[in-house]
Design a protein around this motif. Structure first.
Motif, mmCIF file in Angstrom:
data_model
loop_
_atom_site.group_PDB
_atom_site.id
_atom_site.type_symbol
_atom_site.label_atom_id
_atom_site.label_comp_id
_atom_site.label_asym_id
_atom_site.label_seq_id
_atom_site.Cartn_x
_atom_site.Cartn_y
_atom_site.Cartn_z
ATOM 1 N N GLY A 1 -0.955 -58.377 -1.898
ATOM 2 C CA GLY A 1 0.254 -57.891 -2.558
ATOM 3 C C GLY A 1 0.889 -58.974 -3.406
ATOM 4 O O GLY A 1 0.466 -60.138 -3.382
ATOM 5 N N GLU A 2 1.905 -58.591 -4.147
ATOM 6 C CA GLU A 2 2.455 -59.504 -5.135
ATOM 7 C C GLU A 2 3.210 -60.677 -4.494
ATOM 8 O O GLU A 2 2.963 -61.840 -4.807
ATOM 9 N N GLY A 3 4.146 -60.379 -3.612
ATOM 10 C CA GLY A 3 4.919 -61.453 -2.984
ATOM 11 C C GLY A 3 4.015 -62.347 -2.138
ATOM 12 O O GLY A 3 4.112 -63.572 -2.189
ATOM 13 N N MET B 1 -5.196 -61.150 -2.813
ATOM 14 C CA MET B 1 -5.737 -59.817 -3.085
ATOM 15 C C MET B 1 -4.615 -58.935 -3.624
ATOM 16 O O MET B 1 -3.461 -59.059 -3.235
ATOM 17 N N ASN B 2 -4.967 -58.038 -4.494
ATOM 18 C CA ASN B 2 -3.991 -57.041 -4.935
ATOM 19 C C ASN B 2 -4.721 -55.798 -5.407
ATOM 20 O O ASN B 2 -5.888 -55.856 -5.789
ATOM 21 N N THR B 3 -4.002 -54.688 -5.341
ATOM 22 C CA THR B 3 -4.558 -53.432 -5.841
ATOM 23 C C THR B 3 -4.337 -53.324 -7.341
ATOM 24 O O THR B 3 -4.887 -52.436 -7.976
ATOM 25 N N ALA C 1 -3.012 -56.413 -13.093
ATOM 26 C CA ALA C 1 -2.059 -57.216 -13.872
ATOM 27 C C ALA C 1 -1.314 -58.201 -12.958
ATOM 28 O O ALA C 1 -1.142 -59.373 -13.294
ATOM 29 N N ASP C 2 -0.891 -57.722 -11.789
ATOM 30 C CA ASP C 2 -0.203 -58.610 -10.841
ATOM 31 C C ASP C 2 -1.117 -59.753 -10.412
ATOM 32 O O ASP C 2 -0.682 -60.896 -10.255
ATOM 33 N N LEU C 3 -2.345 -59.409 -10.200
ATOM 34 C CA LEU C 3 -3.308 -60.409 -9.749
ATOM 35 C C LEU C 3 -3.508 -61.482 -10.823
ATOM 36 O O LEU C 3 -3.533 -62.673 -10.530
ATOM 37 N N GLY D 1 4.090 -52.053 -0.521
ATOM 38 C CA GLY D 1 3.090 -51.104 -0.052
ATOM 39 C C GLY D 1 1.703 -51.717 0.033
ATOM 40 O O GLY D 1 0.909 -51.377 0.910
ATOM 41 N N THR D 2 1.415 -52.657 -0.843
ATOM 42 C CA THR D 2 0.048 -53.181 -0.909
ATOM 43 C C THR D 2 -0.241 -54.168 0.225
ATOM 44 O O THR D 2 -1.117 -53.934 1.061
ATOM 45 N N GLY D 3 0.517 -55.271 0.249
ATOM 46 C CA GLY D 3 0.274 -56.282 1.275
ATOM 47 C C GLY D 3 0.567 -55.742 2.661
ATOM 48 O O GLY D 3 -0.229 -55.888 3.598
HETATM 49 MG MG LIG Z 1 2.669 -54.806 -6.071
#
Ligand SMILES: [Mg+2]
Ligand SMILES: Nc1nc2c(ncn2[C@@H]2O[C@H](COP(=O)(O)OP(=O)(O)OP(=O)(O)O)[C@@H](O)[C@H]2O)c(=O)[nH]1
Length: 409
Positions: A16-18, A42-44, A47-49, A123-125
């Motif tokens: 996740g982003e954070g 890791m990220n879904t 762009a964040d990654l 939601g991701t992490g």
């Molecule tokens: Mg995110």
């Protein structure tokens, strides 16, 4: 890990982003004893990654190309772009790509311990990390059949670092956080999930509470400092205190949630050790009553020269820790240790890992929001693959309440 000449090898796995931003701060440092460069973000969301990787490359002054850094430290997983701030979607994405996640972790070589990092409001992490921990701990059965696992994976210790949302954030963040804490602690069938769950709260660590990027930096820095002190203790102490020590007894007591409490750069020639422990205890990373602690570890880090000159010694550290626990009337399982850091001077750093405390002062900030949303979110699909049934939600809540009640007694 027990070998005399090998230190505990850690890997950091952030999702996740954070979580990714926190982990990327390891690359701001000149060296990361114990971790080296075993950091996977890791990220879904691609762009964040890319943003996280750009940050890392900026500080790494990496001569390698962006693609190469992406290949060694980043993984995009799941077929959705993002998890829509609904944790079942983050979990669904991780389930889709568990084999790729495991294979990337395997590329780091053997590890003794993982530090899994996620923010709990997202939601991701928050969706993926509790799921991947559970998969590792239950043996990755499917992957094992496919010959995709290795023996060392069975004995890895799984510590998790979860970050609580700002108290003012929208209800869905608190919904995610309550569920995330439950899932880090307990599996769906109510057995222990992570071996140790470390918690920090954004509002607790940021007095100004405005959550802009700069504030995240100082919060993330505090988190990295705590992790560094914790890992460093297993590396260079004279009497080694290590991750096995942190997890064994708390797990037996079913009290394996911790918060760091940290004070750094105190003048060790001026202050008494017990005062320095008190200073650390005033800076817990979540709101809590120190008197409810049931397991505590103290790590005191002092310049090598102070230790060599006998200005600070292990017996003194043990004694101060004992006095400190007595003073706070906490009859705890615990241990203290003295760790050298390079150089001279008299700056002393103290980490207290406080465990088994009453979680209600933290949860009180989130239960109302959680309840406001809970039942309306159950039964809905997330729209991008994840689902949360009422029965699953009920179990998540029951598991957390049982764990919290036991520790609040
Ligand atoms: Mg995110
Ligand atoms: N301490 C800290 N908290 C952060 C940071 N970035 C986001 N947060 C908090 O994390 C929560 C949002 O989670 P994200 O990490 O953005 O979410 P995610 O894991 O990418 O999941 P999605 O919801 O799918 O985007 C909020 O509660 C934020 O306050 C950070 O760098 N440091």
């Amino acid at each position: 890990m027990a070998q005399t000449d090998t230190f505990t090898r850690w890997s950091v796995i952030a999702s996740g982003e954070g979580g990714g931003r926190i982990a990327s701060q390891f690359f701001d440092r000149a060296e990361n004893p114990g971790i080296d460069d075993r950091v996977l973000v890791m990220n879904t969301n691609r762009a964040d990654l890319r943003n996280t990787i750009d940050r890392m490359r900026g500080t790494l002054q990496d001569e390698r190309g962006e693609e190469e850094t992406m290949e060694s430290h980043a993984l995009e997983f799941g077929s959705q772009q993002g998890a829509g701030n609904f944790f079942p979607n983050g979990e669904a994405c991780a389930r889709e790509d568990l084999d790729r996640i495991v294979s990337r972790i395997k590329d780091f070589g053997t590890s003794d311990a993982f530090m899994h990092v996620a923010t709990l409001g997202g939601g991701t992490g928050n969706g993926s990390i509790p799921y991947t921990i559970e998969q590792f701990k239950t043996g990755l059965a499917d992957l094992e059949d496919a010959g995709a696992t290795e023996d060392w994976m069975d004995s890895v210790i799984h510590t998790a670092f979860g970050v609580w949302p700002y108290y003012y954030e929208q209800p869905q963040r608190h919904f995610n956080a309550v569920c995330g804490l439950s899932r880090l602690l307990r599996t769906a069938d109510d057995t222990q999930n992570a071996d140790m769950v470390l918690l920090a709260s954004n509002s607790q660590l940021d007095d100004e509470e405005n959550g802009n990027g700069r504030h995240y930096d100082s919060i993330n820095d505090a988190i990295i400092t705590a992790i560094d002190l914790m890992i460093g203790a297993g590396r260079e102490t004279r009497s080694v205190i290590d991750v096995k020590d942190y997890v064994t007894i708390p797990s037996q007591m079913d009290a394996y949630h911790f918060t760091p409490a940290v004070a750094t750069e105190m003048n060790g020639q001026v202050y008494e050790l017990e005062y320095m422990l008190d200073q650390a205890a005033e800076n817990t990373y979540v709101p809590m009553d120190v008197g409810t602690t049931t397991a505590a570890y103290a790590i005191v880090r002092a310049p090598e020269s102070m230790i060599d000159d006998d200005e600070i010694s292990e017996p003194e550290v043990y004694g101060a820790f004992r006095d400190w626990t007595t003073k706070h009337d906490i009859n705890v399982a615990g241990q203290a240790s003295l760790t050298p850091k390079r150089g001279r001077g008299s700056d002393v750093d103290v980490l207290l890992l406080l465990g088994g405390f009453d979680l209600n002062p933290l949860l009180d900030h989130s239960w109302d929001e959680f309840e406001m949303l809970g039942d309306s979110l159950a039964g809905t699909g997330g729209g991008t693959g994840g689902e949360l049934t009422q029965a699953q939600l009920d179990r998540i809540v029951d598991n957390l309440e049982a764990y919290v009640d036991k520790n609040a007694e």
